[in-house]
Design an enzyme around this catalytic site. Sequence first.
Site, short mmCIF file in Angstrom:
data_model
loop_
_atom_site.label_atom_id
_atom_site.label_comp_id
_atom_site.label_asym_id
_atom_site.label_seq_id
_atom_site.Cartn_x
_atom_site.Cartn_y
_atom_site.Cartn_z
N GLU A 41 -10.38 0.75 -16.18
CA GLU A 41 -10.08 1.12 -17.56
C GLU A 41 -8.59 0.93 -17.87
O GLU A 41 -7.97 1.77 -18.53
CB GLU A 41 -10.52 2.56 -17.85
CG GLU A 41 -12.03 2.74 -17.76
CD GLU A 41 -12.54 4.08 -18.31
OE1 GLU A 41 -11.72 4.97 -18.55
OE2 GLU A 41 -13.76 4.19 -18.52
N GLU A 55 -20.20 1.51 -17.11
CA GLU A 55 -20.28 2.98 -17.12
C GLU A 55 -21.02 3.41 -18.36
O GLU A 55 -20.52 3.32 -19.46
CB GLU A 55 -18.89 3.63 -17.15
CG GLU A 55 -18.25 3.74 -15.82
CD GLU A 55 -17.05 4.68 -15.82
OE1 GLU A 55 -16.99 5.58 -16.68
OE2 GLU A 55 -16.18 4.48 -14.97
C1 LIG Z 1 -12.68 6.13 -22.00
C2 LIG Z 1 -13.32 7.21 -21.23
O1 LIG Z 1 -13.54 8.29 -21.71
N1 LIG Z 1 -13.66 6.90 -20.01
C3 LIG Z 1 -14.28 7.81 -19.11
C4 LIG Z 1 -15.53 7.22 -18.57
O2 LIG Z 1 -16.13 8.10 -17.72
C5 LIG Z 1 -15.39 8.34 -16.58
C6 LIG Z 1 -16.17 9.24 -15.75
O3 LIG Z 1 -16.64 10.33 -16.48
C7 LIG Z 1 -14.04 8.94 -16.92
O4 LIG Z 1 -13.26 8.96 -15.76
C8 LIG Z 1 -13.35 8.13 -17.96
O5 LIG Z 1 -12.26 8.82 -18.46
#
Ligand SMILES: CC(=O)N[C@H]1CO[C@H](CO)[C@@H](O)[C@@H]1O
Length: 698
Positions: free
Chosen positions: A185, A256
């Site tokens: 991310e 995800e």
């Molecule tokens: C953008 C966001 O909220 N990403 C989340 C996606 O999910 C993972 C696991 O719960 C988080 O670590 C991220 O922050």
Amino acid sequence: MVKVSWWRWSSPFALILTAFIGGVCGGNVTYDGRSLIVDGQHRILFSGSIHYPRSTPQMWPNLIAKAKEGGLDVIQTYVFWNLHEPQQGQYNFRGRHNIVRFIKEIQAQGLYVTLRIGPYIESECTYGGLPIWLHDIPGIVFRSDNEQFKFHMQRFAAKIVNVMKSANLYASQGGPIILSQIENEYGNVEGAFHEKGLSYIRWAAQMAVGLQTGVPWVMCKQDNAPDPVINTCNGMQCGTTFKGPNSPNKPSLWTENWTSFYQVFGGVPYVRSAEDIAYNVALFIAKRGSYVNYYMYHGGTNFDRIASAFVMTAYYDEAPLDEYGLVRQPKWGHLKELHAAIKSCSKSLLFGTQTSFSLGSRQNAYVFKSSSTECAAFLENSEDRSVTIQFQNIPYQLPPKSISILPDCKNVAFNTAKVRTQNDRSMKPHLQFNSAEKWKVYQEAIPSVDDTSLRANKLLDQISTAKDTSDYMWYTFRFNDNSPNAQSILTAHSQGHVLHTFINGNLVGSAHGSHKNASFVMENKVNLIQGANNISFLSATVGLPNSGAYLEHKVAGLSGVKVQGRDFTNQAWGYQVGLLGEKLQIYTASGSSKVHWESFQSSTKPLTWYKTTFDAPEGNDPLALNLGSMGKGYTWVNGQGIGRYWVSFHTPKGTASQKWYHIPRSLLKSTGNLLVLLEEESGNPLAITLDIVYITSQ
Ligand SMILES: CC(=O)N[C@H]1CO[C@H](CO)[C@@H](O)[C@@H]1O
Ligand SMILES: *[C@@H]1O[C@H](CO)[C@@H](O)[C@H](O)[C@H]1NC(C)=O
Ligand SMILES: *[C@@H]1O[C@H](CO)[C@@H](O)[C@H](O)[C@H]1NC(C)=O
Ligand SMILES: *[C@@H]1O[C@H](CO)[C@@H](O)[C@H](O)[C@H]1NC(C)=O
């Protein structure tokens, strides 16, 4: 027709077969604009996240088997750098950290693996999965075009790739790993690093590809992922929000898909319905998506101190497999039916031509046709009311906010809003710890400045001082009160996370921050004695921060102290990292004898250690400690940390966010198991119970 893949066979032959196929057919994984191509075949793949350190090796076979039964093809996991390299150059791949054993178990059951190396992983893991020693490398800037960071990142990524290669775990070697991820991310923070963000991400892509795994790499939430790395979507509604791959030659992958959301102490569980997940997955597939991962499929337990700041010990208990590995309905069963419906028409989906057209103001059809006979359709109703539409001259009733899947363009095999499974979970008290004579207590000493060896004329940052060796750090100073006025106002500013203030050995106040804001101010009216007063603050972190740019600059602990308006921030401070009981490991069988334990008394003081022993209940049902009568602290069973508890931090509804704490069966002997609790506040151990967790069907 469904193409049956060898990989999905679950039998003792699976290992031999995969090795055979790898050798003969070439197990290299490639991709095109439609999907990943594994063993020469285009595939629609369902994947689920299971993190190996959040369960035990004894639980892995059953978790993987239930994932497979639920229709998954792939298990996705992060790699936890901080757990594998706790000290620079000293690696740990034992027990819950035995990632090779985990991947081999997945392979033995005929599933694939997506390996998210990161090595920054966020994942609600303390420090985002980065080892704390990175913090002390001079000149380091995490996750940027910085030589020091890149050196260690490359070293660790290469280490992991080599561990995998030595065990022949890449698909290109006949193993189960079909996909790898680098970074995590990064799109969220790239801007903060200015031009060094872009050059870093280019370097990361090139470095990863250079490791020659023979399988593709992905970057999630990274629209500009450099070729040949595939950009992928993370979120709850990738069917709606994803702009798509950044090249027509890359497939649309969803790495995800949140089945719920992680919970923090003081927060309420986020319940995402099975219907909502199914709707979004069906929409993503209808829009030519070909890989969906559930985050998490099994969340598990944040054992030891692995949770990040304020994250609860139970992790994604609302996932299709609950914290204990039990099937959670209707999620698990509903998604299983969804997978089967999609798999039954995967040939049309993968090789057909997709067209989409409107069936009404907020109704759409997505049709995949490969020949006059092969046809599959998804009929979407995005309205909150039931609607009847005509599709190929046949009326179909579409329930509110739902998608019907017609694998043959005629018969509805599945509708995302029609849930047919249900169950309930219960906790049955099995053992009560209510006899006082079975408990022993040890009172942690409250140090004054004379007891400390670490000194500074300023307030030190807790993260860089304690270096994550303990949640606790004492800040002490001596205050000479010559004023006749006995009552004073003491103000303490903390950057996180919890603070207990002691004056001359007595607790005078406690306060804490929250996941939203770790900082807080504590103000107390205190009684000082004439002359020297010992003022001792116990500051506690509840996991280190795990997200955001420049993580290496994050701080915690006391940042300012005033008594009656006088500033003591630059006073002569004495420090003690950790508690004495931790240092002596009095929670272990051997460490326990290093202190004198006293018999239990009903009045409970803060900072009390409790110990007792218990026998394991018979059977294989999962076990949990009900700590509803306790405050805040930490639990060990047979010397193993089963995580932080924080019952006194209530949700907005006034209840504990987590009362039950998982004790894995594999930690237990049949008799004489050592249970130790450290209670920071106050609590009643006599009301603790050991409960059996089981499913009641409806
Ligand atoms: C953008 C966001 O909220 N990403 C989340 C996606 O999910 C993972 C696991 O719960 C988080 O670590 C991220 O922050
Ligand atoms: C798979 O990839 C590896 C590494 O790129 C390469 O050496 C090997 O020849 C490939 N195998 C096949 C069958 O294409
Ligand atoms: C403060 O601490 C010192 C050293 O531990 C001790 O001798 C003294 O009695 C303490 N003072 C008070 C008021 O408790
Ligand atoms: C967090 O809390 C501190 C202390 O109460 C306060 O000064 C600060 O403004 C808060 N920050 C945010 C973002 O709310």
